[in-house]
Design a protein around this motif. Structure first.
Motif, PDB file in Angstrom:
ATOM      1  N   ALA A   1      10.145 -54.696  11.762  1.00 19.35           N
ATOM      2  CA  ALA A   1       9.156 -53.875  10.870  1.00 19.35           C
ATOM      3  C   ALA A   1       9.278 -52.330  11.220  1.00 19.35           C
ATOM      4  O   ALA A   1      10.213 -51.970  12.574  1.00 19.35           O
ATOM      5  N   GLN A   2       9.226 -51.591  10.919  1.00 20.71           N
ATOM      6  CA  GLN A   2       9.106 -50.217  11.517  1.00 20.71           C
ATOM      7  C   GLN A   2       7.229 -49.966  12.283  1.00 20.71           C
ATOM      8  O   GLN A   2       6.646 -49.774  12.232  1.00 20.71           O
ATOM      9  N   LEU A   3       7.811 -49.160  13.549  1.00 19.22           N
ATOM     10  CA  LEU A   3       7.675 -48.909  14.966  1.00 19.22           C
ATOM     11  C   LEU A   3       6.950 -47.527  14.462  1.00 19.22           C
ATOM     12  O   LEU A   3       7.501 -46.732  13.535  1.00 19.22           O
ATOM     13  N   GLU A   4       5.894 -46.939  14.435  1.00 20.91           N
ATOM     14  CA  GLU A   4       5.621 -46.068  15.129  1.00 20.91           C
ATOM     15  C   GLU A   4       4.971 -45.548  16.179  1.00 20.91           C
ATOM     16  O   GLU A   4       4.123 -46.752  16.662  1.00 20.91           O
TER      17      GLU A   4
ATOM     18  N   SER B   1       5.430 -55.616   8.478  1.00 23.60           N
ATOM     19  CA  SER B   1       5.903 -53.864   7.779  1.00 23.60           C
ATOM     20  C   SER B   1       5.375 -52.697   8.338  1.00 23.60           C
ATOM     21  O   SER B   1       7.086 -52.287   9.447  1.00 23.60           O
ATOM     22  N   LYS B   2       4.292 -52.381   8.901  1.00 28.44           N
ATOM     23  CA  LYS B   2       4.526 -51.250   9.573  1.00 28.44           C
ATOM     24  C   LYS B   2       3.462 -51.767  11.044  1.00 28.44           C
ATOM     25  O   LYS B   2       2.461 -52.452  11.017  1.00 28.44           O
ATOM     26  N   VAL B   3       3.795 -51.484  12.029  1.00 28.26           N
ATOM     27  CA  VAL B   3       3.204 -51.577  13.347  1.00 28.26           C
ATOM     28  C   VAL B   3       2.784 -50.026  13.963  1.00 28.26           C
ATOM     29  O   VAL B   3       4.195 -49.547  14.540  1.00 28.26           O
ATOM     30  N   LEU B   4       1.630 -49.999  14.526  1.00 29.61           N
ATOM     31  CA  LEU B   4       1.115 -49.007  15.274  1.00 29.61           C
ATOM     32  C   LEU B   4       1.078 -49.211  16.520  1.00 29.61           C
ATOM     33  O   LEU B   4       0.296 -49.939  16.982  1.00 29.61           O
ATOM     34  N   VAL B   5       2.163 -48.404  17.745  1.00 29.30           N
ATOM     35  CA  VAL B   5       1.706 -49.135  18.951  1.00 29.30           C
ATOM     36  C   VAL B   5       0.930 -47.189  19.587  1.00 29.30           C
ATOM     37  O   VAL B   5       1.510 -46.272  19.287  1.00 29.30           O
TER      38      VAL B   5
ATOM     39  N   ASP C   1       0.282 -52.526   9.062  1.00 31.89           N
ATOM     40  CA  ASP C   1      -0.540 -54.062   9.319  1.00 31.89           C
ATOM     41  C   ASP C   1      -0.807 -55.118  10.759  1.00 31.89           C
ATOM     42  O   ASP C   1      -1.187 -55.843  10.868  1.00 31.89           O
ATOM     43  N   LEU C   2      -0.194 -53.837  11.515  1.00 27.45           N
ATOM     44  CA  LEU C   2      -0.247 -54.447  13.068  1.00 27.45           C
ATOM     45  C   LEU C   2      -0.493 -53.303  13.829  1.00 27.45           C
ATOM     46  O   LEU C   2      -0.065 -51.989  13.722  1.00 27.45           O
ATOM     47  N   VAL C   3      -1.709 -53.237  14.834  1.00 30.16           N
ATOM     48  CA  VAL C   3      -1.869 -52.300  15.761  1.00 30.16           C
ATOM     49  C   VAL C   3      -1.335 -53.302  16.814  1.00 30.16           C
ATOM     50  O   VAL C   3      -1.735 -54.031  17.403  1.00 30.16           O
ATOM     51  N   VAL C   4      -0.723 -52.434  18.247  1.00 29.65           N
ATOM     52  CA  VAL C   4       0.084 -53.002  19.171  1.00 29.65           C
ATOM     53  C   VAL C   4      -1.098 -51.671  20.066  1.00 29.65           C
ATOM     54  O   VAL C   4      -0.693 -50.690  20.485  1.00 29.65           O
ATOM     55  N   VAL C   5      -1.888 -52.739  21.363  1.00 31.09           N
ATOM     56  CA  VAL C   5      -2.737 -51.827  22.453  1.00 31.09           C
ATOM     57  C   VAL C   5      -2.948 -52.521  23.312  1.00 31.09           C
ATOM     58  O   VAL C   5      -2.592 -53.371  23.802  1.00 31.09           O
TER      59      VAL C   5
ATOM     60  N   SER D   1      -6.501 -54.204  10.080  1.00 27.06           N
ATOM     61  CA  SER D   1      -5.372 -55.029  10.836  1.00 27.06           C
ATOM     62  C   SER D   1      -5.249 -55.782  11.415  1.00 27.06           C
ATOM     63  O   SER D   1      -6.286 -55.738  12.462  1.00 27.06           O
ATOM     64  N   ASP D   2      -4.531 -56.624  11.711  1.00 28.49           N
ATOM     65  CA  ASP D   2      -3.874 -57.894  13.302  1.00 28.49           C
ATOM     66  C   ASP D   2      -3.898 -56.265  13.889  1.00 28.49           C
ATOM     67  O   ASP D   2      -3.249 -55.292  14.322  1.00 28.49           O
ATOM     68  N   VAL D   3      -4.588 -57.342  15.787  1.00 28.23           N
ATOM     69  CA  VAL D   3      -4.276 -56.898  16.216  1.00 28.23           C
ATOM     70  C   VAL D   3      -3.324 -57.193  17.367  1.00 28.23           C
ATOM     71  O   VAL D   3      -3.936 -58.479  17.768  1.00 28.23           O
TER      72      VAL D   3
END
Length: 256
Positions: free
Chosen positions: A127-130, A101-105, A206-210, A236-238
């Motif tokens: 997904a919606q990105l932030e 749903s929401k992905v945090l980058v 629900d997902l963080v991208v690093v 969250s998932d990573v």
């Protein structure tokens, strides 16, 4: 990033099935080849997994803790795997809906960070990105240590934030217009890893991208990393994207 092949690691127990389900969904979205590798607890070496993973576009595995003195110094198994490969790794911790749903980058405005954001956008197109950046406060702390007056410190802080806002606008412009209607931006202040975790909790991403630099286990233990902090503190998932897999091969001009 084109995902044409996915390797999912599992010991075939119920807790590990969340990784298999996520990998199956992503394989369907990207029409990718899916390969399952059985990894019983403690029976497979990282070198064996790395050999099986060479050539795939994405590795998916469930979150797993190691409780030993050696693991404390080495860090999580996924970090050991990333020292051997240049392949993005998705660590699954929740059994969620099919699409994110929401992905945090977590971004730092570098070209490799731009490439990483594009990978995040491609992973789940719905997904919606932030795009999130934490303004470092180390220089501000140094000013305080020299007994700089409070007004000067506040002026310095405001200047850093204005610069970060300007950099974020330029970064979003480079990211392109295709996802602009579903892409937000936000700024934090402080340690990048901890602030990313707090932002994830606040937004419910629900997902963080690093990103992840390739470093030795000893360097990771001494210096830490945003990836290590998010894995340790987040829920969250990573998706961890090694720097080596996002070499600057794309132009920075806005997408048309």
């Amino acid at each position: 990033m084109r995902i044409g092949s996915i390797l999912v690691l599992s010991d075939l127990t119920a807790p590990q099935n969340i990784a298999v389900r996520r990998a199956c969904h992503l394989a369907g979205v990207h029409q990718a080849t899916l390969k399952l590798m059985h990894v019983p607890p403690g029976s497979r070496k990282l070198a064996d997994i790395a050999a099986e993973a060479r050539g795939v576009d994405l590795i998916v595995l469930a979150n797993r803790h190691e409780r030993s003195t050696a693991a404390f110094f080495r860090g999580r198994p996924v970090l050991g795997l990333l020292r051997r490969l240049d392949t993005p790794v998705l660590v699954v911790r929740r059994s969620q809906r099919a699409h994110y749903s929401k992905v945090l980058v977590a971004v730092d405005f570098t070209p490799r960070s731009l490439a990483m954001a594009r990978i995040a956008a491609a992973l789940d197109p719905l997904a919606q990105l932030e795009l999130f950046h934490a303004v470092d406060t180390a220089d501000e702390a140094r000013l305080r240590s020299t007994e700089t007056d409070e007004q000067s410190v506040r002026s310095f802080r405001a200047k850093r934030r204005r610069r970060a806002q300007k950099d974020m606008s330029a970064f979003q412009e480079s990211f392109g217009a295709a996802r602009r209607d579903r892409t937000r931006t936000a700024l934090g202040r402080g340690d990048a890893g901890w602030q990313t975790v707090l932002r994830q909790q606040r937004t419910g991403a629900d997902l963080v991208v690093v990103g992840k630099k390739r470093r030795s286990a000893w360097e990771d233990f001494l210096c830490g990393s945003v990836a290590h902090r998010v894995l340790s503190w987040g829920s969250s998932d990573v998706l961890i994207v090694p720097d080596a897999c996002v070499g600057v091969q794309q132009p920075l001009a806005p997408d048309r």
